[in-house]
Design a protein around this motif. Sequence first.
Motif, PDB file in Angstrom:
ATOM      1  N   GLY A  86       1.065  -1.171   0.283  1.00 24.34           N
ATOM      2  CA  GLY A  86       0.610   0.048  -0.557  1.00 24.34           C
ATOM      3  C   GLY A  86       0.997   1.319  -0.504  1.00 24.34           C
ATOM      4  O   GLY A  86       1.911   1.090  -0.037  1.00 24.34           O
ATOM      5  N   PHE A  87       0.217   2.126  -0.575  1.00 23.03           N
ATOM      6  CA  PHE A  87       0.652   4.033  -0.394  1.00 23.03           C
ATOM      7  C   PHE A  87       0.109   4.718   0.089  1.00 23.03           C
ATOM      8  O   PHE A  87      -1.205   5.199  -0.077  1.00 23.03           O
ATOM      9  CB  PHE A  87       1.162   4.041  -2.170  1.00 23.03           C
ATOM     10  N   SER A  88       0.464   5.401   0.969  1.00 25.46           N
ATOM     11  CA  SER A  88      -0.199   6.590   1.281  1.00 25.46           C
ATOM     12  C   SER A  88       0.775   7.568   2.153  1.00 25.46           C
ATOM     13  O   SER A  88       1.749   7.741   2.303  1.00 25.46           O
ATOM     14  CB  SER A  88      -1.074   6.039   3.085  1.00 25.46           C
ATOM     15  N   ASN A  89       0.121   8.658   2.078  1.00 27.90           N
ATOM     16  CA  ASN A  89       0.804   9.964   3.018  1.00 27.90           C
ATOM     17  C   ASN A  89       1.573  10.840   1.770  1.00 27.90           C
ATOM     18  O   ASN A  89       2.700  10.723   2.655  1.00 27.90           O
ATOM     19  CB  ASN A  89       0.842  10.168   3.865  1.00 27.90           C
ATOM     20  N   LEU A  90       1.695  10.983   0.551  1.00 30.38           N
ATOM     21  CA  LEU A  90       2.388  11.861  -0.049  1.00 30.38           C
ATOM     22  C   LEU A  90       1.947  13.261  -0.178  1.00 30.38           C
ATOM     23  O   LEU A  90       0.152  13.192  -0.482  1.00 30.38           O
ATOM     24  CB  LEU A  90       2.327  11.349  -1.665  1.00 30.38           C
ATOM     25  N   THR A  91       2.599  14.502   0.388  1.00 28.58           N
ATOM     26  CA  THR A  91       1.694  15.832  -0.239  1.00 28.58           C
ATOM     27  C   THR A  91       2.506  16.222  -1.693  1.00 28.58           C
ATOM     28  O   THR A  91       4.053  16.343  -1.197  1.00 28.58           O
ATOM     29  CB  THR A  91       2.034  16.389   1.251  1.00 28.58           C
ATOM     30  N   ILE A  92       2.160  16.897  -2.214  1.00 27.73           N
ATOM     31  CA  ILE A  92       2.779  17.739  -3.387  1.00 27.73           C
ATOM     32  C   ILE A  92       2.951  19.017  -3.394  1.00 27.73           C
ATOM     33  O   ILE A  92       1.549  19.475  -3.154  1.00 27.73           O
ATOM     34  CB  ILE A  92       2.646  17.142  -5.078  1.00 27.73           C
ATOM     35  N   LYS A  93       4.170  19.754  -2.755  1.00 31.40           N
ATOM     36  CA  LYS A  93       3.324  21.348  -2.691  1.00 31.40           C
ATOM     37  C   LYS A  93       3.805  21.950  -3.647  1.00 31.40           C
ATOM     38  O   LYS A  93       3.747  23.365  -4.079  1.00 31.40           O
ATOM     39  CB  LYS A  93       4.277  21.741  -1.360  1.00 31.40           C
ATOM     40  N   GLY A  94       4.792  21.659  -5.086  1.00 28.67           N
ATOM     41  CA  GLY A  94       5.199  22.371  -6.106  1.00 28.67           C
ATOM     42  C   GLY A  94       6.387  21.763  -7.152  1.00 28.67           C
ATOM     43  O   GLY A  94       6.544  20.771  -6.307  1.00 28.67           O
ATOM     44  N   ALA A 101       5.022   5.363 -15.161  1.00 34.37           N
ATOM     45  CA  ALA A 101       4.902   3.928 -14.784  1.00 34.37           C
ATOM     46  C   ALA A 101       5.520   3.147 -15.857  1.00 34.37           C
ATOM     47  O   ALA A 101       5.294   3.698 -16.433  1.00 34.37           O
ATOM     48  CB  ALA A 101       3.587   3.126 -14.500  1.00 34.37           C
ATOM     49  N   GLY A 102       6.737   2.187 -15.538  1.00 30.05           N
ATOM     50  CA  GLY A 102       6.507   1.040 -16.273  1.00 30.05           C
ATOM     51  C   GLY A 102       5.480   0.317 -16.438  1.00 30.05           C
ATOM     52  O   GLY A 102       4.503   0.653 -16.269  1.00 30.05           O
ATOM     53  N   GLU A 103       5.156  -0.733 -17.753  1.00 33.02           N
ATOM     54  CA  GLU A 103       4.383  -1.647 -18.020  1.00 33.02           C
ATOM     55  C   GLU A 103       3.393  -2.082 -17.006  1.00 33.02           C
ATOM     56  O   GLU A 103       4.014  -3.078 -15.923  1.00 33.02           O
ATOM     57  CB  GLU A 103       4.504  -2.288 -18.766  1.00 33.02           C
ATOM     58  N   HIS A 104       2.175  -1.818 -16.238  1.00 37.75           N
ATOM     59  CA  HIS A 104       1.126  -2.613 -15.320  1.00 37.75           C
ATOM     60  C   HIS A 104       1.579  -2.388 -14.110  1.00 37.75           C
ATOM     61  O   HIS A 104       1.712  -2.882 -12.838  1.00 37.75           O
ATOM     62  CB  HIS A 104       1.756  -4.371 -15.596  1.00 37.75           C
ATOM     63  N   ASN A 105       1.430  -0.541 -13.897  1.00 37.05           N
ATOM     64  CA  ASN A 105       1.688  -0.050 -12.782  1.00 37.05           C
ATOM     65  C   ASN A 105       1.573   1.110 -12.550  1.00 37.05           C
ATOM     66  O   ASN A 105       1.226   1.963 -14.103  1.00 37.05           O
ATOM     67  CB  ASN A 105       3.109  -0.054 -11.970  1.00 37.05           C
ATOM     68  N   CYS A 106       0.868   1.647 -11.646  1.00 32.33           N
ATOM     69  CA  CYS A 106       0.495   3.056 -11.765  1.00 32.33           C
ATOM     70  C   CYS A 106       1.828   3.577 -11.591  1.00 32.33           C
ATOM     71  O   CYS A 106       2.326   4.022 -11.015  1.00 32.33           O
ATOM     72  CB  CYS A 106      -0.556   3.549 -10.299  1.00 32.33           C
ATOM     73  N   ALA A 107       1.586   5.345 -11.804  1.00 36.45           N
ATOM     74  CA  ALA A 107       2.250   5.980 -11.716  1.00 36.45           C
ATOM     75  C   ALA A 107       2.712   6.726 -10.327  1.00 36.45           C
ATOM     76  O   ALA A 107       3.510   6.937 -10.036  1.00 36.45           O
ATOM     77  CB  ALA A 107       2.387   7.496 -13.474  1.00 36.45           C
ATOM     78  N   ILE A 108       1.862   7.465 -10.020  1.00 35.45           N
ATOM     79  CA  ILE A 108       1.486   8.082  -8.324  1.00 35.45           C
ATOM     80  C   ILE A 108       0.572   7.289  -7.502  1.00 35.45           C
ATOM     81  O   ILE A 108      -0.615   7.473  -7.407  1.00 35.45           O
ATOM     82  CB  ILE A 108       1.652   9.158  -8.780  1.00 35.45           C
ATOM     83  N   GLY A 109       0.792   6.053  -6.596  1.00 35.78           N
ATOM     84  CA  GLY A 109      -0.329   5.798  -5.914  1.00 35.78           C
ATOM     85  C   GLY A 109       0.431   4.091  -5.791  1.00 35.78           C
ATOM     86  O   GLY A 109       1.293   3.811  -5.165  1.00 35.78           O
ATOM     87  N   ALA A 110      -0.711   3.040  -5.249  1.00 37.78           N
ATOM     88  CA  ALA A 110      -0.620   1.632  -4.616  1.00 37.78           C
ATOM     89  C   ALA A 110      -0.324   1.108  -5.970  1.00 37.78           C
ATOM     90  O   ALA A 110      -0.958   1.211  -7.257  1.00 37.78           O
ATOM     91  CB  ALA A 110      -1.743   1.496  -4.032  1.00 37.78           C
ATOM     92  N   ALA A 111       1.345   0.316  -5.768  1.00 38.21           N
ATOM     93  CA  ALA A 111       1.121  -0.674  -6.793  1.00 38.21           C
ATOM     94  C   ALA A 111       0.255  -1.856  -6.833  1.00 38.21           C
ATOM     95  O   ALA A 111      -0.557  -2.051  -5.937  1.00 38.21           O
ATOM     96  CB  ALA A 111       2.508  -1.443  -6.449  1.00 38.21           C
ATOM     97  N   CYS A 112      -0.037  -1.759  -8.243  1.00 33.73           N
ATOM     98  CA  CYS A 112      -0.770  -3.323  -9.138  1.00 33.73           C
ATOM     99  C   CYS A 112      -0.854  -3.649  -7.642  1.00 33.73           C
ATOM    100  O   CYS A 112       0.431  -5.285  -7.244  1.00 33.73           O
ATOM    101  CB  CYS A 112      -0.066  -4.060 -10.100  1.00 33.73           C
ATOM    102  N   GLY A 113      -1.689  -4.875  -7.266  1.00 40.44           N
ATOM    103  CA  GLY A 113      -2.521  -6.141  -6.369  1.00 40.44           C
ATOM    104  C   GLY A 113      -1.540  -5.795  -5.485  1.00 40.44           C
ATOM    105  O   GLY A 113      -1.339  -6.398  -4.489  1.00 40.44           O
ATOM    106  N   SER A 114      -1.526  -4.265  -4.892  1.00 44.24           N
ATOM    107  CA  SER A 114      -1.621  -4.287  -3.348  1.00 44.24           C
ATOM    108  C   SER A 114      -2.799  -4.610  -2.427  1.00 44.24           C
ATOM    109  O   SER A 114      -2.295  -5.384  -1.410  1.00 44.24           O
ATOM    110  CB  SER A 114      -1.804  -2.841  -2.992  1.00 44.24           C
ATOM    111  N   TYR A 115      -3.613  -4.621  -3.370  1.00 42.74           N
ATOM    112  CA  TYR A 115      -4.552  -5.320  -1.947  1.00 42.74           C
ATOM    113  C   TYR A 115      -5.452  -6.947  -1.903  1.00 42.74           C
ATOM    114  O   TYR A 115      -4.977  -7.709  -0.890  1.00 42.74           O
ATOM    115  CB  TYR A 115      -5.517  -4.668  -2.655  1.00 42.74           C
TER     116      TYR A 115
END
Length: 301
Positions: A86-94, A101-115
């Motif tokens: 899982g992935f949590s608590n990212l803040t982008i302020k600027g 992402a590479g093939e078969h993953n999201c760019a910003i967030g939780a990886a494929c199959g985290s759940y």
Amino acid sequence: MDVSHANVTITLAGNNMLSCGIQNYGALVKDGMDKTELIIQCEHAGEKGHQCDKDTCGSLQAKGTEMHATAIGNIIANRTVKEESGFSNLTIKGGIINAQAGEHNCAIGAACGSYANGGIDTKQYAKNIRIEGGIITAKGGTLCAGIGGGKVTPVDGIYITGGTVYASGGSYSPGIGSGGTGTDDFEGFEAVQDQCYNVSNIVISGGNTLVRAVGHEQTSMPGIGCGKAGNTVVGTASNICAVPDAGYQGYIQDGTSETEYEFTGESPFQQKQEIKVDKYFTMVYFGPMTLNGTPIRMIDA
């Protein structure tokens, strides 16, 4: 670069690159859903009235160049360990951030199959991703969102309160939301099939906020929402909304391309508005009210 289980602030100066060419790993890694926070910002974060641009703000290019390599998020290599998934608590302020992402993953967030990942269900997901400024581009891989979740990975909490965001999803997946899958065969994760596509609390707000979200045209995915199981929407979307600041009004566009779109019937709006879109291209933005408070329908953003 691994920043897991620590409070880390990255201040961008000049042009920077993080790249991962190893399968199942990532460029900027934050594993797990503990209370630690990753902050990414430009040197001018906190300056009143500052708007990021490419001439004055630092940049980060984060990319995965191999199968299952994430740009910014948790990694597949650790997804079967509950404390690391899982992935949590990212803040982008600027900053100027380009995440791919590479093939078969999201760019910003939780990886494929985290759940759910074929028998070891850690039930972890993407939570509390906040964008407060900057110019952010996020491109997801096959079956994964640009911002949110990889394949069959739910999302709870993406809050965009400023900046310019461009997010695009892979097949069966939205630009912002949960990742999908190309089949409605739930073998291996039958017990969680009703949960792993869910999306809640995607809130776009502010005055100087612009979000362009692009789904996957060939698989009829909207810009914002739940990933699909084949051609079936399985997940539930809740509290997906736009909220203009006082003195501003909001606009939602829904279209078949970035040049062919229509305003939703509610636009412009001055109060919280549910985002209900079903086409490939979704845009949400805000504009000022007139001096007497009369709303003006903007022709283009």
